[in-house]
Design a protein around this motif. Structure first.
Motif, PDB file in Angstrom:
ATOM      1  N   THR A  53      19.585  86.072  54.957  1.00 50.68           N
ATOM      2  CA  THR A  53      19.404  87.432  55.490  1.00 50.68           C
ATOM      3  C   THR A  53      20.183  87.682  56.771  1.00 50.68           C
ATOM      4  O   THR A  53      20.187  88.803  57.274  1.00 50.68           O
ATOM      5  CB  THR A  53      17.913  87.722  55.781  1.00 50.68           C
ATOM      6  OG1 THR A  53      17.454  86.782  56.757  1.00 50.68           O
ATOM      7  CG2 THR A  53      17.072  87.614  54.534  1.00 50.68           C
ATOM      8  N   PRO A  55      23.521  88.196  58.662  1.00 44.47           N
ATOM      9  CA  PRO A  55      24.950  88.447  58.457  1.00 44.47           C
ATOM     10  C   PRO A  55      25.839  87.401  59.139  1.00 44.47           C
ATOM     11  O   PRO A  55      26.852  86.987  58.571  1.00 44.47           O
ATOM     12  CB  PRO A  55      25.152  89.839  59.074  1.00 44.47           C
ATOM     13  CG  PRO A  55      23.811  90.494  58.946  1.00 44.47           C
ATOM     14  CD  PRO A  55      22.795  89.408  59.111  1.00 44.47           C
ATOM     15  N   VAL A  58      25.988  84.290  57.021  1.00 47.27           N
ATOM     16  CA  VAL A  58      26.835  84.482  55.831  1.00 47.27           C
ATOM     17  C   VAL A  58      28.317  84.483  56.236  1.00 47.27           C
ATOM     18  O   VAL A  58      29.166  83.932  55.535  1.00 47.27           O
ATOM     19  CB  VAL A  58      26.448  85.779  55.079  1.00 47.27           C
ATOM     20  CG1 VAL A  58      27.358  85.998  53.873  1.00 47.27           C
ATOM     21  CG2 VAL A  58      24.992  85.726  54.637  1.00 47.27           C
ATOM     22  N   GLN A  62      31.294  82.097  54.924  1.00 45.09           N
ATOM     23  CA  GLN A  62      32.586  82.613  54.454  1.00 45.09           C
ATOM     24  C   GLN A  62      33.734  81.867  55.140  1.00 45.09           C
ATOM     25  O   GLN A  62      34.707  81.475  54.489  1.00 45.09           O
ATOM     26  CB  GLN A  62      32.681  84.106  54.743  1.00 45.09           C
ATOM     27  CG  GLN A  62      33.969  84.732  54.239  1.00 45.09           C
ATOM     28  CD  GLN A  62      33.990  86.238  54.414  1.00 45.09           C
ATOM     29  OE1 GLN A  62      33.394  86.770  55.358  1.00 45.09           O
ATOM     30  NE2 GLN A  62      34.641  86.926  53.508  1.00 45.09           N
ATOM     31  N   ASN A  75      23.186  82.549  43.133  1.00 46.14           N
ATOM     32  CA  ASN A  75      22.286  83.090  44.154  1.00 46.14           C
ATOM     33  C   ASN A  75      20.865  82.791  43.700  1.00 46.14           C
ATOM     34  O   ASN A  75      20.316  83.485  42.837  1.00 46.14           O
ATOM     35  CB  ASN A  75      22.462  84.611  44.245  1.00 46.14           C
ATOM     36  CG  ASN A  75      23.615  85.014  45.115  1.00 46.14           C
ATOM     37  OD1 ASN A  75      23.708  84.612  46.271  1.00 46.14           O
ATOM     38  ND2 ASN A  75      24.504  85.820  44.551  1.00 46.14           N
ATOM     39  N   GLU A 100      15.451  92.374  51.494  1.00 38.15           N
ATOM     40  CA  GLU A 100      16.556  91.717  52.220  1.00 38.15           C
ATOM     41  C   GLU A 100      16.952  90.403  51.551  1.00 38.15           C
ATOM     42  O   GLU A 100      18.128  90.127  51.332  1.00 38.15           O
ATOM     43  CB  GLU A 100      16.091  91.388  53.644  1.00 38.15           C
ATOM     44  CG  GLU A 100      16.555  92.297  54.736  1.00 38.15           C
ATOM     45  CD  GLU A 100      16.213  91.662  56.076  1.00 38.15           C
ATOM     46  OE1 GLU A 100      17.088  91.039  56.674  1.00 38.15           O
ATOM     47  OE2 GLU A 100      15.048  91.787  56.494  1.00 38.15           O
ATOM     48  N   VAL A 104      19.469  92.343  48.823  1.00 38.13           N
ATOM     49  CA  VAL A 104      20.633  92.606  49.677  1.00 38.13           C
ATOM     50  C   VAL A 104      21.460  91.329  49.880  1.00 38.13           C
ATOM     51  O   VAL A 104      22.697  91.344  49.768  1.00 38.13           O
ATOM     52  CB  VAL A 104      20.188  93.187  51.044  1.00 38.13           C
ATOM     53  CG1 VAL A 104      21.377  93.396  51.965  1.00 38.13           C
ATOM     54  CG2 VAL A 104      19.429  94.499  50.835  1.00 38.13           C
ATOM     55  N   ALA A 105      20.772  90.227  50.158  1.00 37.25           N
ATOM     56  CA  ALA A 105      21.489  88.976  50.467  1.00 37.25           C
ATOM     57  C   ALA A 105      22.402  88.505  49.332  1.00 37.25           C
ATOM     58  O   ALA A 105      23.549  88.109  49.605  1.00 37.25           O
ATOM     59  CB  ALA A 105      20.492  87.876  50.849  1.00 37.25           C
ATOM     60  N   ARG A 108      25.602  90.390  49.618  1.00 34.16           N
ATOM     61  CA  ARG A 108      26.364  90.017  50.817  1.00 34.16           C
ATOM     62  C   ARG A 108      27.081  88.674  50.584  1.00 34.16           C
ATOM     63  O   ARG A 108      28.236  88.496  50.963  1.00 34.16           O
ATOM     64  CB  ARG A 108      25.425  89.908  52.027  1.00 34.16           C
ATOM     65  CG  ARG A 108      26.171  89.923  53.360  1.00 34.16           C
ATOM     66  CD  ARG A 108      25.295  89.546  54.529  1.00 34.16           C
ATOM     67  NE  ARG A 108      24.173  90.427  54.786  1.00 34.16           N
ATOM     68  CZ  ARG A 108      24.270  91.602  55.415  1.00 34.16           C
ATOM     69  NH1 ARG A 108      25.436  92.056  55.804  1.00 34.16           N
ATOM     70  NH2 ARG A 108      23.197  92.332  55.630  1.00 34.16           N
ATOM     71  N   GLN A 111      30.059  89.095  48.190  1.00 37.67           N
ATOM     72  CA  GLN A 111      31.219  89.682  48.898  1.00 37.67           C
ATOM     73  C   GLN A 111      31.909  88.628  49.763  1.00 37.67           C
ATOM     74  O   GLN A 111      33.137  88.549  49.793  1.00 37.67           O
ATOM     75  CB  GLN A 111      30.766  90.859  49.761  1.00 37.67           C
ATOM     76  CG  GLN A 111      30.406  92.088  48.933  1.00 37.67           C
ATOM     77  CD  GLN A 111      30.180  93.338  49.783  1.00 37.67           C
ATOM     78  OE1 GLN A 111      30.299  93.311  50.999  1.00 37.67           O
ATOM     79  NE2 GLN A 111      29.847  94.434  49.126  1.00 37.67           N
ATOM     80  N   ALA A 112      31.102  87.815  50.437  1.00 35.99           N
ATOM     81  CA  ALA A 112      31.674  86.798  51.333  1.00 35.99           C
ATOM     82  C   ALA A 112      32.447  85.724  50.560  1.00 35.99           C
ATOM     83  O   ALA A 112      33.426  85.170  51.077  1.00 35.99           O
ATOM     84  CB  ALA A 112      30.558  86.145  52.142  1.00 35.99           C
TER      85      ALA A 112
END
Ligand SMILES: NC(=O)c1ccc[n+]([C@@H]2O[C@H](COP(=O)([O-])OP(=O)(O)OC[C@H]3O[C@@H](n4cnc5c(N)ncnc54)[C@H](OP(=O)(O)O)[C@@H]3O)[C@@H](O)[C@H]2O)c1
Length: 223
Positions: A53, A55, A58, A62, A75, A100, A104-105, A108, A111-112
């Motif tokens: 959760t 950013p 994460v 990345q 995931n 979250e 959401v995680a 995220r 994307q990373a």
């Protein structure tokens, strides 16, 4: 050698997936929240600290994956949500936390890790969702958890559409009702059966079957 990255690998399904993929000859990158604690239980994996959760956490992942190739991303990290989560009595902060972590995680993280996935020959990704999120199933307990998994399924379906042209196959997975901290001692199946089933589903996943919701036994589920 193929590389898999699994989130939430400290226990339960994530830990068993790490064992299963290691036994199958994969390089396993296992993310956990507490690396020193996890060293003893995951000596065979490369451990990376990740609070899904956060950013910044994460972004650090990345950066660590810069130049790396990831063939499979799962995931898996998830929570059941707050004690109070009925439509008549909701812990709203807990509801938001559940969204979250479970909804959401995963996006995220995808994307990373897209640059690392795009380097693979036949990249695949999945989110461990739950049949409890199926819109066709009208049970109403654990509203926060159910809603978070319904939304996670929608995100996965959207990803499958958007990532097809990049050659990335995408799946949503129901792991079964599994004997873990979350599933409880009275659940239907052992983590070994769930993890082996998930691996078999992921092995079969191609661009031709992208964007679907799979049970751990290989059968397809309705959204
Ligand atoms: N068990 C079942 O019957 C069942 C059924 C359907 C779907 N699922 C799904 O399967 C997945 C795994 O469940 P499980 O049964 O193995 O659960 P579990 O035993 O409770 O393990 C959950 C894992 O997620 C990690 N995690 C939780 N919140 C996190 C966060 N904010 N950041 C990073 N990691 C976090 C935990 O790490 P810590 O050790 O650090 O807390 C742990 O490794 C979940 O997505 C769950 O919703 C399970």
């Amino acid at each position: 050698m193929q590389t898999i990255l699994i989130t939430g690998a400290s226990r339960g399904i994530g830990l068993e997936l790490s064992r299963t993929y290691t036994a199958a000859g994969f390089r396993v990158i296992a993310t956990v929240r507490d690396v020193p604690m996890a060293k003893d239980i995951l000596p065979f994996a490369e451990l990376i600290e990740l609070e899904v959760t956060e950013p910044a956490s994460v972004a650090k992942l990345q950066a660590q994956m810069q130049g790396e190739t990831i063939d499979v991303l799962i995931n898996n990290a998830g929570i059941i949500g707050p004690d109070l989560q009925s439509t008549t009595d909701m812990d709203f902060d807990g509801f938001l936390k559940t969204l979250e972590v479970n909804t959401v995680a995963p996006l995220r993280i995808v994307q990373a890790l897209l640059p690392a996935l795009k380097r693979a020959k036949q990249p695949k990704l999945a989110t461990v969702s739950s049949k409890m999120g199926s819109l066709s199933y009208a049970a109403s307990d654990q509203v926060a958890y159910r809603a978070s998994k319904s939304a996670a399924n929608k995100v996965i379906q959207c990803l499958s559409t958007d990532l097809k042209s990049a050659g990335i196959a995408v799946a949503s997975l129901h792991p079964g009702w599994v004997r873990t901290n979350m599933g409880g001692a009275g659940a239907d199946i052992a983590v070994t059966e769930s993890a082996m089933g998930i691996k078999a589903v992921m092995d079969k996943l191609t661009l031709a079957t992208t964007g679907r919701f799979w049970n751990y036994d290989g059968s397809e589920l309705g959204w």
